[in-house]
Motif scaffolding. Structure first.
Motif, mmCIF file in Angstrom:
data_model
loop_
_atom_site.group_PDB
_atom_site.id
_atom_site.type_symbol
_atom_site.label_atom_id
_atom_site.label_comp_id
_atom_site.label_asym_id
_atom_site.label_seq_id
_atom_site.Cartn_x
_atom_site.Cartn_y
_atom_site.Cartn_z
ATOM 1 N N VAL A 174 19.458 61.240 53.044
ATOM 2 C CA VAL A 174 18.401 62.223 53.273
ATOM 3 C C VAL A 174 18.742 63.514 52.533
ATOM 4 N N TYR A 175 17.745 64.066 51.865
ATOM 5 C CA TYR A 175 17.884 65.357 51.187
ATOM 6 C C TYR A 175 17.136 66.430 51.971
ATOM 7 N N PHE A 176 17.764 67.585 52.138
ATOM 8 C CA PHE A 176 17.112 68.769 52.695
ATOM 9 C C PHE A 176 17.079 69.820 51.588
ATOM 10 N N ILE A 177 15.886 70.189 51.157
ATOM 11 C CA ILE A 177 15.751 71.060 49.995
ATOM 12 C C ILE A 177 14.877 72.256 50.389
ATOM 13 N N ASP A 178 15.476 73.451 50.365
ATOM 14 C CA ASP A 178 14.806 74.656 50.859
ATOM 15 C C ASP A 178 14.356 75.531 49.699
ATOM 16 N N GLU A 179 13.051 75.621 49.509
ATOM 17 C CA GLU A 179 12.434 76.437 48.457
ATOM 18 C C GLU A 179 13.099 76.215 47.096
ATOM 19 N N GLY A 212 15.193 59.575 51.941
ATOM 20 C CA GLY A 212 14.146 60.418 52.484
ATOM 21 C C GLY A 212 14.378 61.851 52.048
ATOM 22 N N VAL A 213 13.300 62.625 51.927
ATOM 23 C CA VAL A 213 13.404 64.005 51.452
ATOM 24 C C VAL A 213 12.556 64.922 52.327
ATOM 25 N N LEU A 214 13.180 66.001 52.828
ATOM 26 C CA LEU A 214 12.449 67.063 53.516
ATOM 27 C C LEU A 214 12.556 68.300 52.651
ATOM 28 N N ILE A 215 11.413 68.828 52.239
ATOM 29 C CA ILE A 215 11.405 69.957 51.322
ATOM 30 C C ILE A 215 10.528 71.069 51.883
ATOM 31 N N SER A 216 11.040 72.284 51.913
ATOM 32 C CA SER A 216 10.205 73.430 52.285
ATOM 33 C C SER A 216 9.788 74.122 50.998
ATOM 34 N N THR A 217 8.530 74.506 50.910
ATOM 35 C CA THR A 217 8.053 75.119 49.675
ATOM 36 C C THR A 217 6.796 75.938 49.898
ATOM 37 N N HIS A 218 6.653 76.968 49.053
ATOM 38 C CA HIS A 218 5.401 77.734 48.988
ATOM 39 C C HIS A 218 4.515 77.212 47.863
ATOM 40 N N GLN A 219 5.029 76.265 47.099
ATOM 41 C CA GLN A 219 4.268 75.727 45.972
ATOM 42 C C GLN A 219 3.301 74.658 46.489
ATOM 43 N N LEU A 220 2.141 75.108 46.954
ATOM 44 C CA LEU A 220 1.202 74.199 47.607
ATOM 45 C C LEU A 220 0.636 73.157 46.654
ATOM 46 N N GLU A 221 0.483 73.513 45.398
ATOM 47 C CA GLU A 221 -0.049 72.545 44.439
ATOM 48 C C GLU A 221 0.927 71.390 44.252
ATOM 49 N N ILE A 222 2.214 71.696 44.210
ATOM 50 C CA ILE A 222 3.222 70.644 44.087
ATOM 51 C C ILE A 222 3.251 69.785 45.352
ATOM 52 N N ALA A 223 3.201 70.448 46.514
ATOM 53 C CA ALA A 223 3.208 69.712 47.780
ATOM 54 C C ALA A 223 2.011 68.773 47.871
ATOM 55 N N GLU A 224 0.854 69.265 47.452
ATOM 56 C CA GLU A 224 -0.370 68.455 47.497
ATOM 57 C C GLU A 224 -0.236 67.190 46.661
ATOM 58 N N LYS A 225 0.388 67.307 45.501
ATOM 59 C CA LYS A 225 0.461 66.189 44.569
ATOM 60 C C LYS A 225 1.601 65.222 44.861
#
Length: 237
Positions: A148-153, A179-192
């Motif tokens: 599992v990866y935890f990736i913060d911003e 599995g990957v849990l990523i926090s991000t403000h990049q909504l376009e990337i999250a959407e895709k």
């Protein structure tokens, strides 16, 4: 298969601040990319730290189902040793995780080439830009191939090529079953890219689901995640 199950009732930084986050419940499955999004101060980084046991107060249960290295964590602010070069950081990670020299050379060559770090592999991270320091953290974590990866911003400070390289690495690891849990403000990337999206505000989950499910919840057929997110935040006041 669920690799991670999170059921956190409360978590915080001090005894007087137990409820920094409350009622955080979700799973991360094998091969799944879960996006954690929310406004500044919503508690995204706190959720990750609570899962990793980095907070002094956490009430609840976090269950990992693993076969290899448990997890890798890429924090928002890069952490490194001032007196070690980039290559020495990779050697240290390889030693800790018992990666043999041949495997280290092969994996590191692929990572450093993809992240455009070959020319600076014997340089000290103190001389790097924030983006290059972030790429060092990415190289270390993807070298050890955890479950599992935890990736913060992670996209803060990354140029478009580096962001594309990170997404490529994530997708490759998802195919492997990580599995990957990523926090991000990049909504376009999250959407895709995200299989599941969790929206939090004021330390609690507001809604979660696939992008299409969130669209349906917002009654915004064909809308972007940006539009859905802003509608949800407006309703919360």
């Amino acid at each position: 298969m669920d690799l991670l199950t999170v059921d956190i009732k409360q978590a915080g930084y001090t005894k007087n601040d137990v409820q920094t986050i409350t009622d955080i419940n979700f799973t991360v499955k094998a091969g799944e990319l879960v996006g954690l999004i929310g406004p500044n101060g919503a508690g995204k980084s706190t959720v990750i730290k609570a899962i990793l046991g980095l907070l002094p107060l956490t009430l609840g249960k976090v269950k990992f189902i693993m076969s290899g290295p448990k997890y890798a964590y890429i924090p928002e602010q890069p952490i490194f040793y001032d007196k070690l070069t980039l290559w020495e950081h990779l050697e240290l990670a390889a030693a800790v995780h018992e990666i043999k020299e041949n495997a280290l050379l092969k994996k590191s060559d692929e990572l450093l080439t993809l992240l455009s770090l070959q020319d600076v592999k014997h340089h000290y991270p103190t001389s790097f830009s924030k983006g290059m320091q972030q790429k060092l953290m990415i190289a270390i974590c993807f070298l050890i191939k955890p479950d599992v990866y935890f990736i913060d911003e992670p996209f803060v400070g990354l140029d478009p090529r580096a962001a594309k390289a990170l997404i490529s690495l994530i997708n490759k690891e998802r195919k492997r079953g990580a599995g990957v849990l990523i926090s991000t403000h990049q909504l376009e990337i999250a959407e895709k890219t995200c299989d599941k999206i969790i929206i939090i505000s004021d330390g609690s989950i507001v809604t979660s689901g696939t992008f299409e499910q969130i669209r349906e919840q917002c009654h915004l057929s064909g809308a972007s995640l940006f539009d859905c997110f802003n509608q949800i935040m407006e309703h919360l006041g």
